[in-house]
Scaffold this motif. Structure first.
Motif, mmCIF file in Angstrom:
data_model
loop_
_atom_site.group_PDB
_atom_site.id
_atom_site.type_symbol
_atom_site.label_atom_id
_atom_site.label_comp_id
_atom_site.label_asym_id
_atom_site.label_seq_id
_atom_site.Cartn_x
_atom_site.Cartn_y
_atom_site.Cartn_z
ATOM 1 N N LYS A 11 62.532 33.375 109.074
ATOM 2 C CA LYS A 11 63.902 33.887 109.087
ATOM 3 C C LYS A 11 64.588 33.755 107.729
ATOM 4 N N GLU A 12 64.169 32.805 106.929
ATOM 5 C CA GLU A 12 64.743 32.631 105.588
ATOM 6 C C GLU A 12 64.325 33.768 104.652
ATOM 7 N N ARG A 13 63.192 34.375 104.923
ATOM 8 C CA ARG A 13 62.676 35.444 104.060
ATOM 9 C C ARG A 13 63.006 36.842 104.574
ATOM 10 N N CYS A 14 63.371 36.941 105.846
ATOM 11 C CA CYS A 14 63.655 38.243 106.442
ATOM 12 C C CYS A 14 64.890 38.866 105.780
ATOM 13 N N VAL A 15 64.743 40.127 105.330
ATOM 14 C CA VAL A 15 65.852 40.836 104.688
ATOM 15 C C VAL A 15 66.434 41.921 105.608
ATOM 16 N N SER A 16 66.034 41.916 106.869
ATOM 17 C CA SER A 16 66.550 42.837 107.891
ATOM 18 C C SER A 16 66.335 44.308 107.541
ATOM 19 N N ALA A 17 65.263 44.609 106.843
ATOM 20 C CA ALA A 17 64.972 45.996 106.480
ATOM 21 C C ALA A 17 64.580 46.817 107.704
ATOM 22 N N GLY A 18 63.969 46.185 108.692
ATOM 23 C CA GLY A 18 63.596 46.873 109.911
ATOM 24 C C GLY A 18 62.308 47.666 109.833
ATOM 25 N N ARG A 19 61.557 47.496 108.782
ATOM 26 C CA ARG A 19 60.298 48.241 108.643
ATOM 27 C C ARG A 19 59.331 47.892 109.772
ATOM 28 N N CYS A 20 59.236 46.612 110.095
ATOM 29 C CA CYS A 20 58.327 46.199 111.169
ATOM 30 C C CYS A 20 58.715 46.834 112.494
ATOM 31 N N ILE A 21 60.008 46.950 112.726
ATOM 32 C CA ILE A 21 60.501 47.527 113.965
ATOM 33 C C ILE A 21 60.239 49.032 113.986
ATOM 34 N N ALA A 22 60.444 49.686 112.859
ATOM 35 C CA ALA A 22 60.169 51.124 112.776
ATOM 36 C C ALA A 22 58.685 51.399 112.978
ATOM 37 N N ASP A 23 57.834 50.529 112.455
ATOM 38 C CA ASP A 23 56.382 50.720 112.560
ATOM 39 C C ASP A 23 55.834 50.340 113.932
ATOM 40 N N GLU A 24 56.371 49.301 114.554
ATOM 41 C CA GLU A 24 55.854 48.807 115.853
ATOM 42 C C GLU A 24 56.987 48.198 116.672
ATOM 43 N N SER A 25 57.788 49.053 117.288
ATOM 44 C CA SER A 25 58.944 48.555 118.044
ATOM 45 C C SER A 25 58.554 47.782 119.304
ATOM 46 N N SER A 26 57.311 47.912 119.734
ATOM 47 C CA SER A 26 56.876 47.126 120.886
ATOM 48 C C SER A 26 56.540 45.689 120.490
ATOM 49 N N ALA A 27 56.348 45.468 119.194
ATOM 50 C CA ALA A 27 55.921 44.157 118.710
ATOM 51 C C ALA A 27 57.023 43.378 117.996
ATOM 52 N N PHE A 28 58.026 44.100 117.468
ATOM 53 C CA PHE A 28 59.090 43.452 116.705
ATOM 54 C C PHE A 28 60.438 44.043 117.097
ATOM 55 N N GLY A 29 61.461 43.211 117.040
ATOM 56 C CA GLY A 29 62.816 43.654 117.314
ATOM 57 C C GLY A 29 63.786 42.811 116.501
ATOM 58 N N PHE A 30 65.067 43.125 116.611
ATOM 59 C CA PHE A 30 66.102 42.325 115.949
ATOM 60 C C PHE A 30 66.666 41.314 116.931
ATOM 61 N N ASP A 31 66.936 40.115 116.430
ATOM 62 C CA ASP A 31 67.614 39.111 117.244
ATOM 63 C C ASP A 31 69.123 39.290 117.105
ATOM 64 N N GLY A 32 69.899 38.392 117.650
ATOM 65 C CA GLY A 32 71.357 38.476 117.604
ATOM 66 C C GLY A 32 71.941 38.393 116.206
ATOM 67 N N ASP A 33 71.178 37.858 115.267
ATOM 68 C CA ASP A 33 71.633 37.761 113.877
ATOM 69 C C ASP A 33 71.097 38.904 113.030
ATOM 70 N N GLU A 34 70.505 39.922 113.682
ATOM 71 C CA GLU A 34 69.911 41.075 112.999
ATOM 72 C C GLU A 34 68.731 40.695 112.102
ATOM 73 N N LEU A 35 68.034 39.635 112.480
ATOM 74 C CA LEU A 35 66.802 39.247 111.804
ATOM 75 C C LEU A 35 65.641 39.613 112.724
ATOM 76 N N ALA A 36 64.513 39.936 112.118
ATOM 77 C CA ALA A 36 63.353 40.329 112.920
ATOM 78 C C ALA A 36 62.882 39.176 113.791
ATOM 79 N N GLU A 37 62.326 39.553 114.939
ATOM 80 C CA GLU A 37 61.711 38.578 115.824
ATOM 81 C C GLU A 37 60.455 39.204 116.423
ATOM 82 N N VAL A 38 59.530 38.356 116.781
ATOM 83 C CA VAL A 38 58.274 38.805 117.381
ATOM 84 C C VAL A 38 58.488 39.001 118.880
ATOM 85 N N LEU A 39 58.048 40.144 119.369
ATOM 86 C CA LEU A 39 58.142 40.456 120.798
ATOM 87 C C LEU A 39 56.775 40.295 121.455
#
Length: 74
Positions: A11-39
């Motif tokens: 979470k310290e390195r996440c820049v909230s770009a959302g690339r992981c979510i755009a590439d694999e929305s079934s595997a990654f999403g945003f948490d309440g702080d708009e940081l990536a999380e593993v699904l």
């Protein structure tokens, strides 16, 4: 039995770009702080695909480790 890799987000390195979510929305999403999380869907992806996703992360926040703890990516 196939050992699944362990996928985490630094979470310290996440820049909230959302690339992981755009590439694999079934595997990654945003948490309440708009940081990536593993699904749960991340467990369905191949190790090779997870490594590609980790290397594409602009902040290199996605870590993929073998079950024994060896860093596979980024």
């Amino acid at each position: 039995m196939i050992e699944r890799p362990v996928v985490t987000i630094d979470k310290e390195r996440c820049v909230s770009a959302g690339r992981c979510i755009a590439d694999e929305s079934s595997a990654f999403g945003f948490d309440g702080d708009e940081l990536a999380e593993v699904l749960p869907g991340a467990s369905e992806l191949s190790v090779e695909r997870l490594i590609v996703l980790a290397r594409r992360c602009p902040g290199l926040a996605i870590e993929v480790r073998s079950f024994s703890g060896e860093l596979l990516a980024p």
